[in-house]
Design a protein around this motif. Sequence first.
Motif, PDB file in Angstrom:
ATOM      1  N   THR A   4      10.889   8.183   4.718  1.00  0.00           N
ATOM      2  CA  THR A   4      10.862   9.219   3.686  1.00  0.00           C
ATOM      3  C   THR A   4       9.433   9.447   3.217  1.00  0.00           C
ATOM      4  OG1 THR A   4      11.120   7.675   1.838  1.00  0.00           O
ATOM      5  CG2 THR A   4      13.159   8.543   2.862  1.00  0.00           C
ATOM      6  N   PHE A   5       9.223  10.585   2.576  1.00  0.00           N
ATOM      7  CA  PHE A   5       7.909  10.872   2.013  1.00  0.00           C
ATOM      8  C   PHE A   5       7.515   9.802   1.004  1.00  0.00           C
ATOM      9  CE2 PHE A   5       5.321  12.707  -1.388  1.00  0.00           C
ATOM     10  CZ  PHE A   5       4.205  13.082  -0.658  1.00  0.00           C
ATOM     11  N   GLU A   6       8.460   9.423   0.147  1.00  0.00           N
ATOM     12  CA  GLU A   6       8.181   8.424  -0.885  1.00  0.00           C
ATOM     13  C   GLU A   6       7.811   7.079  -0.267  1.00  0.00           C
ATOM     14  OE1 GLU A   6      10.900  10.445  -0.868  1.00  0.00           O
ATOM     15  OE2 GLU A   6      10.326  11.756  -2.516  1.00  0.00           O
ATOM     16  N   ASP A   7       8.556   6.663   0.747  1.00  0.00           N
ATOM     17  CA  ASP A   7       8.229   5.393   1.408  1.00  0.00           C
ATOM     18  C   ASP A   7       6.903   5.483   2.169  1.00  0.00           C
ATOM     19  OD1 ASP A   7      10.305   3.916   0.397  1.00  0.00           O
ATOM     20  OD2 ASP A   7      11.542   4.046   2.195  1.00  0.00           O
ATOM     21  N   ALA A   8       6.622   6.624   2.763  1.00  0.00           N
ATOM     22  CA  ALA A   8       5.335   6.793   3.446  1.00  0.00           C
ATOM     23  C   ALA A   8       4.183   6.620   2.454  1.00  0.00           C
ATOM     24  CB  ALA A   8       5.270   8.160   4.124  1.00  0.00           C
ATOM     25  N   GLN A   9       4.348   7.174   1.259  1.00  0.00           N
ATOM     26  CA  GLN A   9       3.321   7.024   0.219  1.00  0.00           C
ATOM     27  C   GLN A   9       3.191   5.559  -0.209  1.00  0.00           C
ATOM     28  OE1 GLN A   9       1.184   9.511  -0.888  1.00  0.00           O
ATOM     29  NE2 GLN A   9       2.116  10.514   0.872  1.00  0.00           N
ATOM     30  N   LYS A  10       4.309   4.843  -0.328  1.00  0.00           N
ATOM     31  CA  LYS A  10       4.269   3.418  -0.676  1.00  0.00           C
ATOM     32  C   LYS A  10       3.517   2.626   0.394  1.00  0.00           C
ATOM     33  CE  LYS A  10       8.666   3.306  -3.124  1.00  0.00           C
ATOM     34  NZ  LYS A  10      10.073   2.869  -3.034  1.00  0.00           N
ATOM     35  N   ALA A  11       3.770   2.954   1.656  1.00  0.00           N
ATOM     36  CA  ALA A  11       3.090   2.256   2.753  1.00  0.00           C
ATOM     37  C   ALA A  11       1.595   2.516   2.707  1.00  0.00           C
ATOM     38  CB  ALA A  11       3.679   2.691   4.092  1.00  0.00           C
ATOM     39  N   VAL A  12       1.209   3.761   2.455  1.00  0.00           N
ATOM     40  CA  VAL A  12      -0.217   4.094   2.347  1.00  0.00           C
ATOM     41  C   VAL A  12      -0.843   3.311   1.194  1.00  0.00           C
ATOM     42  CG1 VAL A  12      -1.858   5.919   1.744  1.00  0.00           C
ATOM     43  CG2 VAL A  12      -0.100   6.357   3.457  1.00  0.00           C
ATOM     44  N   GLU A  13      -0.187   3.287   0.043  1.00  0.00           N
ATOM     45  CA  GLU A  13      -0.729   2.566  -1.114  1.00  0.00           C
ATOM     46  C   GLU A  13      -0.893   1.076  -0.836  1.00  0.00           C
ATOM     47  OE1 GLU A  13      -2.155   3.610  -3.904  1.00  0.00           O
ATOM     48  OE2 GLU A  13      -1.894   5.635  -3.104  1.00  0.00           O
ATOM     49  N   ALA A  14       0.097   0.470  -0.186  1.00  0.00           N
ATOM     50  CA  ALA A  14      -0.001  -0.956   0.156  1.00  0.00           C
ATOM     51  C   ALA A  14      -1.146  -1.202   1.135  1.00  0.00           C
ATOM     52  CB  ALA A  14       1.318  -1.453   0.740  1.00  0.00           C
ATOM     53  N   ALA A  19      -6.741  -2.891   2.310  1.00  0.00           N
ATOM     54  CA  ALA A  19      -8.077  -2.492   2.787  1.00  0.00           C
ATOM     55  C   ALA A  19      -9.133  -2.822   1.738  1.00  0.00           C
ATOM     56  CB  ALA A  19      -8.099  -1.007   3.134  1.00  0.00           C
ATOM     57  N   ARG A  20      -8.834  -2.508   0.487  1.00  0.00           N
ATOM     58  CA  ARG A  20      -9.792  -2.827  -0.589  1.00  0.00           C
ATOM     59  C   ARG A  20     -10.021  -4.337  -0.663  1.00  0.00           C
ATOM     60  NH1 ARG A  20      -6.397   1.099  -3.429  1.00  0.00           N
ATOM     61  NH2 ARG A  20      -7.482   3.106  -3.329  1.00  0.00           N
ATOM     62  N   ALA A  21      -8.960  -5.125  -0.484  1.00  0.00           N
ATOM     63  CA  ALA A  21      -9.079  -6.590  -0.535  1.00  0.00           C
ATOM     64  C   ALA A  21      -9.957  -7.122   0.593  1.00  0.00           C
ATOM     65  CB  ALA A  21      -7.690  -7.231  -0.478  1.00  0.00           C
ATOM     66  N   THR A  22      -9.980  -6.409   1.728  1.00  0.00           N
ATOM     67  CA  THR A  22     -10.829  -6.837   2.846  1.00  0.00           C
ATOM     68  C   THR A  22     -12.234  -6.253   2.749  1.00  0.00           C
ATOM     69  OG1 THR A  22     -10.170  -5.023   4.317  1.00  0.00           O
ATOM     70  CG2 THR A  22      -8.845  -7.045   4.412  1.00  0.00           C
ATOM     71  N   GLY A  23     -12.461  -5.381   1.755  1.00  0.00           N
ATOM     72  CA  GLY A  23     -13.781  -4.783   1.575  1.00  0.00           C
ATOM     73  C   GLY A  23     -14.119  -3.758   2.644  1.00  0.00           C
ATOM     74  N   ILE A  28      -5.784   5.687   7.267  1.00  0.00           N
ATOM     75  CA  ILE A  28      -4.422   5.171   7.351  1.00  0.00           C
ATOM     76  C   ILE A  28      -3.486   6.345   7.642  1.00  0.00           C
ATOM     77  CG2 ILE A  28      -2.563   4.028   6.075  1.00  0.00           C
ATOM     78  CD1 ILE A  28      -5.028   2.924   4.284  1.00  0.00           C
ATOM     79  N   ALA A  29      -2.721   6.224   8.721  1.00  0.00           N
ATOM     80  CA  ALA A  29      -1.789   7.287   9.117  1.00  0.00           C
ATOM     81  C   ALA A  29      -0.376   6.733   9.192  1.00  0.00           C
ATOM     82  CB  ALA A  29      -2.181   7.857  10.477  1.00  0.00           C
ATOM     83  N   VAL A 124      -4.155  -4.681   7.719  1.00  0.00           N
ATOM     84  CA  VAL A 124      -3.913  -3.575   6.798  1.00  0.00           C
ATOM     85  C   VAL A 124      -2.663  -2.799   7.221  1.00  0.00           C
ATOM     86  CG1 VAL A 124      -4.865  -1.390   5.931  1.00  0.00           C
ATOM     87  CG2 VAL A 124      -6.308  -3.442   6.035  1.00  0.00           C
ATOM     88  N   ALA A 125      -2.517  -2.569   8.514  1.00  0.00           N
ATOM     89  CA  ALA A 125      -1.329  -1.860   9.012  1.00  0.00           C
ATOM     90  C   ALA A 125      -0.061  -2.660   8.721  1.00  0.00           C
ATOM     91  CB  ALA A 125      -1.453  -1.586  10.504  1.00  0.00           C
ATOM     92  N   THR A 126      -0.100  -3.942   8.936  1.00  0.00           N
ATOM     93  CA  THR A 126       1.067  -4.787   8.674  1.00  0.00           C
ATOM     94  C   THR A 126       1.434  -4.761   7.191  1.00  0.00           C
ATOM     95  OG1 THR A 126       0.556  -6.180  10.581  1.00  0.00           O
ATOM     96  CG2 THR A 126       1.999  -7.129   8.899  1.00  0.00           C
ATOM     97  N   ALA A 127       0.435  -4.800   6.323  1.00  0.00           N
ATOM     98  CA  ALA A 127       0.703  -4.731   4.882  1.00  0.00           C
ATOM     99  C   ALA A 127       1.406  -3.423   4.529  1.00  0.00           C
ATOM    100  CB  ALA A 127      -0.599  -4.869   4.096  1.00  0.00           C
ATOM    101  N   GLY A 128       0.982  -2.330   5.125  1.00  0.00           N
ATOM    102  CA  GLY A 128       1.626  -1.048   4.868  1.00  0.00           C
ATOM    103  C   GLY A 128       3.051  -1.016   5.366  1.00  0.00           C
TER     104      GLY A 128
END
Length: 144
Positions: A4-14, A19-23, A28-29, A124-128
Amino acid sequence: MHVTFEDAQKAVEAALTKARATGTQMCIAIVDSGAELKAFARMDDAWVGSVDIAIKKAKTACFFAMPTGQIGALSQPGGPLYGIEHSNGGLITFPGGVPIVNRDGVLIGAIGVSGSSVENDHLVATAGSEAIGVSALPDHPWRT
C-alpha cells in the motif's frame, strides 16, 4: 496484492532512519508486486547515479523474489544465472535490493537502496522491508 501507499511510506521512513544511523546519503525506492515504482526518496547529497541503481535493485528483487546479493552470487561466471543482469532492461545483481513479503508469505513489493557500500545498502534496505513485513519468501529452488 501490492504494497500500500501507506506501507511504502513507512518502509521509506524506516530506511531513512537506518541510513541516517549509518551516516550515509541514500536513494530509496519501493516498488509494488508488479515492479512498478510506488515510493521514492533521495536524501540531500545522495549521488545522482544512485537514483537509477536503487530503482533497478528494487525491480530486480521483485522480479526474482530474492535479495539482489543472492542473485549476484548465482550470476557469476559459470553460475546458473550468468548474464542475467542483461535481461529485463538491465538488472542490478549486488546487495541493496530485498523483497517485501507480508506476514502471510506473499510478495507485495521490494525495496532498493543505493548510495553507500553494498553492506550498508543491504542493511538500509532490510530495515525498510522489515518495517512493514519480512524480507524473505518461503524456500525457492534458486536460493543458496
